[in-house]
Every structure is written in structure tokens, then in C-alpha cells.
Design a protein around this motif. Sequence first.
Motif, short mmCIF file in Angstrom:
data_model
loop_
_atom_site.label_atom_id
_atom_site.label_comp_id
_atom_site.label_asym_id
_atom_site.label_seq_id
_atom_site.Cartn_x
_atom_site.Cartn_y
_atom_site.Cartn_z
N THR A 1 -5.36 11.42 -18.61
CA THR A 1 -5.62 11.00 -19.99
C THR A 1 -4.51 11.55 -20.88
N VAL A 2 -3.95 10.67 -21.69
CA VAL A 2 -2.89 11.08 -22.62
C VAL A 2 -2.90 10.12 -23.80
N GLY A 3 -2.77 10.68 -25.01
CA GLY A 3 -2.72 9.85 -26.21
C GLY A 3 -3.93 8.98 -26.40
N GLY A 4 -5.08 9.43 -25.94
CA GLY A 4 -6.30 8.64 -26.08
C GLY A 4 -6.50 7.58 -25.02
N LEU A 5 -5.55 7.42 -24.10
CA LEU A 5 -5.67 6.43 -23.02
C LEU A 5 -5.98 7.14 -21.71
N THR A 6 -6.94 6.63 -20.99
CA THR A 6 -7.29 7.15 -19.67
C THR A 6 -6.97 6.12 -18.61
N VAL A 7 -6.26 6.55 -17.58
CA VAL A 7 -5.91 5.69 -16.45
C VAL A 7 -6.47 6.35 -15.19
N ARG A 8 -7.06 5.53 -14.34
CA ARG A 8 -7.66 6.05 -13.10
C ARG A 8 -7.26 5.12 -11.97
N GLY A 9 -6.88 5.71 -10.84
CA GLY A 9 -6.49 4.89 -9.71
C GLY A 9 -6.57 5.63 -8.41
N LEU A 10 -6.55 4.87 -7.33
CA LEU A 10 -6.57 5.42 -5.98
C LEU A 10 -5.14 5.69 -5.53
N VAL A 11 -4.91 6.88 -5.01
CA VAL A 11 -3.57 7.28 -4.55
C VAL A 11 -3.62 7.48 -3.05
N GLY A 12 -2.73 6.80 -2.36
CA GLY A 12 -2.69 6.92 -0.91
C GLY A 12 -1.34 6.49 -0.37
N ALA A 13 -1.24 6.49 0.95
CA ALA A 13 -0.03 6.07 1.63
C ALA A 13 -0.12 4.56 1.88
N LEU A 14 0.65 3.81 1.13
CA LEU A 14 0.65 2.35 1.23
C LEU A 14 1.34 1.92 2.51
N ASP A 15 0.64 1.20 3.36
CA ASP A 15 1.22 0.68 4.60
C ASP A 15 2.22 -0.42 4.26
N VAL A 16 3.49 -0.17 4.59
CA VAL A 16 4.54 -1.16 4.32
C VAL A 16 5.15 -1.67 5.62
N SER A 17 4.42 -1.51 6.73
CA SER A 17 5.00 -1.82 8.04
C SER A 17 4.89 -3.28 8.42
N HIS A 18 4.16 -4.08 7.65
CA HIS A 18 4.04 -5.50 8.00
C HIS A 18 4.45 -6.35 6.81
N ARG A 19 5.10 -7.47 7.10
CA ARG A 19 5.67 -8.34 6.07
C ARG A 19 4.87 -9.63 5.97
N ALA A 20 4.85 -10.18 4.78
CA ALA A 20 4.19 -11.46 4.56
C ALA A 20 5.11 -12.59 5.01
N HIS A 21 4.53 -13.61 5.63
CA HIS A 21 5.31 -14.77 6.09
C HIS A 21 5.09 -16.00 5.21
N ALA A 22 4.14 -15.89 4.29
CA ALA A 22 3.86 -16.99 3.36
C ALA A 22 3.31 -16.38 2.07
N PRO A 23 3.49 -17.07 0.94
CA PRO A 23 3.00 -16.50 -0.33
C PRO A 23 1.53 -16.09 -0.29
N ALA A 24 0.71 -16.83 0.40
CA ALA A 24 -0.73 -16.51 0.44
C ALA A 24 -1.00 -15.20 1.17
N ASP A 25 -0.03 -14.73 1.97
CA ASP A 25 -0.22 -13.50 2.74
C ASP A 25 0.25 -12.26 1.99
N ARG A 26 0.85 -12.43 0.82
CA ARG A 26 1.47 -11.30 0.14
C ARG A 26 0.43 -10.38 -0.48
N ALA A 27 0.57 -9.08 -0.20
CA ALA A 27 -0.34 -8.07 -0.77
C ALA A 27 0.27 -7.41 -1.98
N VAL A 28 1.59 -7.26 -2.01
CA VAL A 28 2.28 -6.58 -3.11
C VAL A 28 3.34 -7.52 -3.67
N TRP A 29 3.27 -7.73 -4.99
CA TRP A 29 4.18 -8.67 -5.66
C TRP A 29 5.11 -7.93 -6.62
N PRO A 30 6.40 -7.89 -6.34
CA PRO A 30 7.35 -7.42 -7.36
C PRO A 30 7.46 -8.45 -8.48
#
Length: 372
Positions: free
Chosen positions: A73-102
Motif C-alpha cells: 500500500t502506498v499513496g492510498g492505493l493497495t495492490v495485491r498479487g500472487l508472486v511465484g516462479a513463472l514457467d517460461v519453458s513452453h512456447r505458444a504456437h497460436a494466439p489462442a495458446d498465449r498465456a503472457v502477452w507483451p
Amino acid sequence: MDVAGTVPPYVGRPFRLQPFTAVMLAPARVGDPASARALARPYRDVAARLTRWIDGGRATSDDSPALYLHEYTVGGLTVRGLVGALDVSHRAHAPADRAVWPHEAIHPDQAGELAARMHQMALNPAPILLVHHGSARLRAVVGEVATREPDWRYLDRTGQRQRIWALREPALLEQVADLLAGATCLIADGHHRYAAYLRLQEQNPGTGWDAGLAMLVDQDDTPLFLGAIHRTLTGPSLDDLVAAATAAGAAVRVEGRVDALRVLDSRHLVLTDGSAWLTVSPVDLEHRAAVAWLHEDVLPRLPVPPERVEHHHSADEALALASPSSPAVLLPSPDFAQVKDLVEAGGLLPEKATSFQPKPSLGVLMRPVSDG
């Protein structure tokens, strides 16, 4: 440095956020600029340096792997999220398969430098920030965890209030994993670190580099604020910008300072050299961000390209540097849904297009990485 025009590969589904054993700076050192010494050159000595800090009480290592719920919490804003080791070992082969979007392209050289640095440190020093629209079931699980007594709570040196829960129960971890498997996430902060994660994974498959540290925030629960990043352009005059904007089909109107700044709440831009003020009304921004229109339609129409483009996270910062030789371009805040729709349709925003705030202090949660 090379041009920001490369999009890193897309991590494919299922989305996996795995437990890890966190290293944390002592509360009095979180956010302290002097603590950056623990992560400074020579990077190959960082692991040993952190071990000394742990032995000396300036940092701690958790007892066992966990998925962490981190709330700040800072400046009246609170942010909450899950922190973990993101598995980046597999790649998407089609747009529908994408888990992370830059949503921004990256400089490959910068990503390579970050990858080399992290490899020497054997550490992910800070999580990248991901945002998504979580399910009601996931929000209920996270909300229930947040009612418990935190494992760690403190006020850091920057004034951020930190609360952290360690999730270790196998049944809870399995439930969270099931609820996250179908997630699609937008990178809010850390495009180059994300690209570095992918490069490290490709270079070291089957090791700890198959994952990278990430924090996943539910934009429907505790949303990050999405703000604009403004520009000052060294080289073109205000008249050059007006002519280019007009040629791109925009209506340009002279305003006073107060009236000009007021339109930043809508789909308009403001141009100023510190004395003259103009509002710019592009056509058809319903499905397009104003920053993309600036870079794709206006800047190419200038008589000569800007010698330098400076980025500013506040309008006051940009206005302080506005001058006849470096006019400022103030941009409206992007809309999260607009950005998400854009990237899922295959588009990208220019570099430094969005500012997701607030970000967590450095040193709250770090992830040591082993090559073995």
C-alpha cells in the motif's frame, strides 16, 4: 543500441506460477537506495554477498518453497498479487495458446544484457508485473488468504506498507494452480526482463532458468493505476508538430494552459513549448491509443526526426523541460481494456507507452536461481 522492434516469444498455456524459496531484505533495508549495493557489480559476487547479508541479519531466506501473496500500500492505493516462479519453458504456437502477452517491443541488446546480469547474479532480483482479469473463484481464494495473519508485515524505507503470506498447503497450491491454468496476462512492467527470462531458459533448459520471478495482479480486484508516459522532443519546433498533426488529420486548437490540461481526461493530446498551448484531436481513436497515433502518424511527418525523445511519468516533469527547442507532448492515460484488446488483436504500443503504478519496492521478494 538496437531499435525497439522485436517482440519476444509468447509463453504458452497453461499459465503456471510455481512455489520458490524467497530471499528477502530485512524490513529496514527494503526500498533503501543503499541496499542496491547488494545487487551491484561485480554481478558474479551477488550470490555470495547476499549470503553474507543473510548471515549478518540484513536479509533472510525463507525456510521452504512457497507461493506468496504480496500486498503493498502506498499513496492510498493497495495492490495485491500472487508472486511465484513463472514457467517460461513452453512456447505458444497460436494466439489462442498465449498465456503472457507483451504490449511493447523490446531492444534485444538490452534483454541480452539483463540475461547476462541475472545469470551472473544467479538471481531474479525483482518480479515482473503481470495483470489479468481473474475469476471470481480465484478472487475468493486470494481474499480468504488475505484474512489470515500475514507471515510478514512492515513499513519499508519508502513508506510502502508490506504484507506477505506464504502459501504452502498442498491442497491450496493445487487449487490455485487449477484456477490459474487458463489465465491470460498482460505484461504491466518488465518487458525486457521477460525477454531475458526467455533467453536464459533457451540457453539453460531443464534448470532453474525454466522459470522467472513474476507477480500476478488481478485488475478487477486491486487494480494497478494505468497512466500515460509523456514526451519532450528535442529538435522539432512547436510549429513542426502542429503541421505534422494537421497533416495526419487532427484538429488543432489554441488554448490556455488550464483548458488545455483539462482535455487530458479524454482522447486528446496537448502540445506546448512552455508558452503556447494547443490541443490536438485525432480522428478515430476508438480502437487506437493516442501514443500509437503520435509515433505512427505524426512523428514520421516531421521535417526531420527528433534528435532525442525523452519520456516522463508525470505531466509536471514534462512541462518543466518544455521549451521552444524541446516541445512537450502530453498524452491521455490509456485505457486497460483498450490496451488488452489491442495486443490480443496482434498489435503493439510504442516503447514507453504505459505506466502501471505503483510498483513494489525492491528487495521484498527475490528468487535465487540454480543452473543445476
